[in-house]
Design a protein around this motif. Structure first.
Motif, mmCIF file in Angstrom:
data_model
loop_
_atom_site.group_PDB
_atom_site.id
_atom_site.type_symbol
_atom_site.label_atom_id
_atom_site.label_comp_id
_atom_site.label_asym_id
_atom_site.label_seq_id
_atom_site.Cartn_x
_atom_site.Cartn_y
_atom_site.Cartn_z
ATOM 1 N N THR A 23 0.859 -1.089 0.055
ATOM 2 C CA THR A 23 -0.153 0.485 0.127
ATOM 3 C C THR A 23 0.852 1.003 0.109
ATOM 4 O OG1 THR A 23 -0.108 0.313 2.174
ATOM 5 C CG2 THR A 23 -2.063 -0.916 1.752
ATOM 6 N N PRO A 24 0.724 2.241 -0.825
ATOM 7 C CA PRO A 24 1.325 3.585 -0.229
ATOM 8 C C PRO A 24 1.368 4.269 1.294
ATOM 9 C CG PRO A 24 -1.264 4.235 -1.392
ATOM 10 C CD PRO A 24 -0.713 2.377 -1.393
ATOM 11 N N HIS A 25 0.691 3.403 2.112
ATOM 12 C CA HIS A 25 0.390 3.892 3.304
ATOM 13 C C HIS A 25 2.050 3.265 4.753
ATOM 14 C CE1 HIS A 25 -3.648 5.242 1.978
ATOM 15 N NE2 HIS A 25 -4.275 3.949 2.530
ATOM 16 N N LEU A 26 2.340 4.254 5.003
ATOM 17 C CA LEU A 26 3.407 3.381 5.532
ATOM 18 C C LEU A 26 2.492 2.768 7.240
ATOM 19 C CD1 LEU A 26 5.521 6.797 5.478
ATOM 20 C CD2 LEU A 26 5.978 4.415 5.010
ATOM 21 N N ASP A 27 3.892 2.287 7.481
ATOM 22 C CA ASP A 27 3.386 1.218 8.459
ATOM 23 C C ASP A 27 2.107 0.559 8.711
ATOM 24 O OD1 ASP A 27 5.617 2.169 9.439
ATOM 25 O OD2 ASP A 27 4.925 3.880 9.987
ATOM 26 N N SER A 28 1.634 -0.344 7.577
ATOM 27 C CA SER A 28 0.003 -1.204 7.777
ATOM 28 C C SER A 28 0.835 -2.225 7.357
ATOM 29 C CB SER A 28 -0.178 -0.576 5.955
ATOM 30 O OG SER A 28 0.681 -1.715 4.993
ATOM 31 N N ARG A 29 -0.430 -3.073 7.833
ATOM 32 C CA ARG A 29 -0.750 -4.897 8.436
ATOM 33 C C ARG A 29 -0.915 -5.194 7.580
ATOM 34 N NH1 ARG A 29 -4.541 -5.730 12.467
ATOM 35 N NH2 ARG A 29 -5.785 -4.224 10.222
ATOM 36 N N ALA A 30 -0.619 -6.648 7.416
ATOM 37 C CA ALA A 30 -0.958 -7.763 6.179
ATOM 38 C C ALA A 30 -2.255 -7.116 5.871
ATOM 39 C CB ALA A 30 -0.104 -9.247 6.297
ATOM 40 N N ALA A 31 -3.187 -7.053 7.077
ATOM 41 C CA ALA A 31 -4.842 -7.539 6.770
ATOM 42 C C ALA A 31 -5.239 -6.142 5.708
ATOM 43 C CB ALA A 31 -5.337 -7.329 8.381
ATOM 44 N N ASP A 32 -4.095 -4.317 6.368
ATOM 45 C CA ASP A 32 -4.525 -3.395 5.904
ATOM 46 C C ASP A 32 -3.924 -3.752 3.891
ATOM 47 O OD1 ASP A 32 -5.209 -2.239 8.116
ATOM 48 O OD2 ASP A 32 -2.945 -1.873 8.652
ATOM 49 N N VAL A 33 -3.302 -4.255 3.536
ATOM 50 C CA VAL A 33 -2.578 -4.221 2.364
ATOM 51 C C VAL A 33 -3.551 -5.372 1.516
ATOM 52 C CG1 VAL A 33 -0.876 -5.738 1.238
ATOM 53 C CG2 VAL A 33 -0.152 -4.297 3.031
ATOM 54 N N ARG A 34 -4.288 -6.677 2.688
ATOM 55 C CA ARG A 34 -5.211 -7.281 1.685
ATOM 56 C C ARG A 34 -6.174 -7.013 0.968
ATOM 57 N NH1 ARG A 34 -2.886 -11.176 5.508
ATOM 58 N NH2 ARG A 34 -1.460 -12.632 4.367
ATOM 59 N N ALA A 35 -6.799 -5.948 2.568
ATOM 60 C CA ALA A 35 -7.750 -5.337 1.961
ATOM 61 C C ALA A 35 -8.305 -3.910 1.462
ATOM 62 C CB ALA A 35 -8.141 -4.349 3.882
ATOM 63 N N PHE A 36 -7.067 -3.412 0.907
ATOM 64 C CA PHE A 36 -6.913 -2.536 0.302
ATOM 65 C C PHE A 36 -6.991 -2.794 -1.632
ATOM 66 C CE2 PHE A 36 -4.046 0.807 -2.373
ATOM 67 C CZ PHE A 36 -4.714 2.781 -1.803
ATOM 68 N N ARG A 37 -6.221 -3.942 -1.771
ATOM 69 C CA ARG A 37 -5.453 -4.665 -2.989
ATOM 70 C C ARG A 37 -6.972 -5.879 -3.137
ATOM 71 N NH1 ARG A 37 -2.661 -0.947 -5.301
ATOM 72 N NH2 ARG A 37 -0.812 -0.488 -4.020
ATOM 73 N N ARG A 38 -8.058 -5.600 -2.494
ATOM 74 C CA ARG A 38 -9.141 -6.533 -2.793
ATOM 75 C C ARG A 38 -9.633 -6.007 -4.170
ATOM 76 N NH1 ARG A 38 -11.271 -7.258 1.763
ATOM 77 N NH2 ARG A 38 -9.501 -9.138 2.358
ATOM 78 N N PRO A 39 -10.551 -4.422 -4.235
ATOM 79 C CA PRO A 39 -10.619 -4.349 -5.031
ATOM 80 C C PRO A 39 -9.343 -4.206 -6.554
ATOM 81 C CG PRO A 39 -10.868 -2.412 -3.491
ATOM 82 C CD PRO A 39 -9.597 -3.630 -2.642
ATOM 83 N N ASP A 40 -8.383 -4.480 -6.591
ATOM 84 C CA ASP A 40 -7.330 -4.039 -7.527
ATOM 85 C C ASP A 40 -7.536 -5.807 -8.037
ATOM 86 O OD1 ASP A 40 -7.315 -2.110 -7.112
ATOM 87 O OD2 ASP A 40 -5.170 -2.718 -6.214
ATOM 88 N N GLY A 41 -8.011 -6.438 -7.281
ATOM 89 C CA GLY A 41 -8.109 -8.633 -8.318
ATOM 90 C C GLY A 41 -7.215 -9.440 -6.970
ATOM 91 N N TRP A 42 -6.801 -8.735 -6.137
ATOM 92 C CA TRP A 42 -6.230 -9.818 -5.553
ATOM 93 C C TRP A 42 -6.459 -10.336 -4.642
ATOM 94 C CZ3 TRP A 42 -0.767 -10.788 -4.576
ATOM 95 C CH2 TRP A 42 -0.011 -10.372 -5.645
ATOM 96 N N HIS A 43 -6.106 -11.776 -4.056
ATOM 97 C CA HIS A 43 -7.576 -12.649 -3.232
ATOM 98 C C HIS A 43 -6.570 -13.465 -2.135
ATOM 99 C CE1 HIS A 43 -10.138 -12.324 -6.705
ATOM 100 N NE2 HIS A 43 -10.949 -12.488 -6.156
#
Length: 61
Positions: A23-43
């Protein structure tokens, strides 16, 4: 000088696949990355396997 943690998710669909995302956000967790990229097609599959959009659409689930 400052240090930040950048969490990266790598695709587990195919050993040849080198896809990864963050994600472009600093100090994010794996759950944050998954939630941020879900609309981009990551599962995420049961067991914590992450799949990029290319592996998901090609059936490497």
């Amino acid at each position: 000088m400052s240090a930040h943690r950048i969490t990266v998710i790598r695709c587990d669909g195919d050993p040849e696949c080198d896809a990864e995302t963050h994600t472009p956000h600093l100090d994010s967790r794996a759950a944050d990355v998954r939630a941020f990229r879900r609309p981009d097609g990551w599962h995420q599959r049961p067991g914590g396997r992450d799949l990029c959009p290319a592996c998901w659409t090609s059936g490497r689930r």
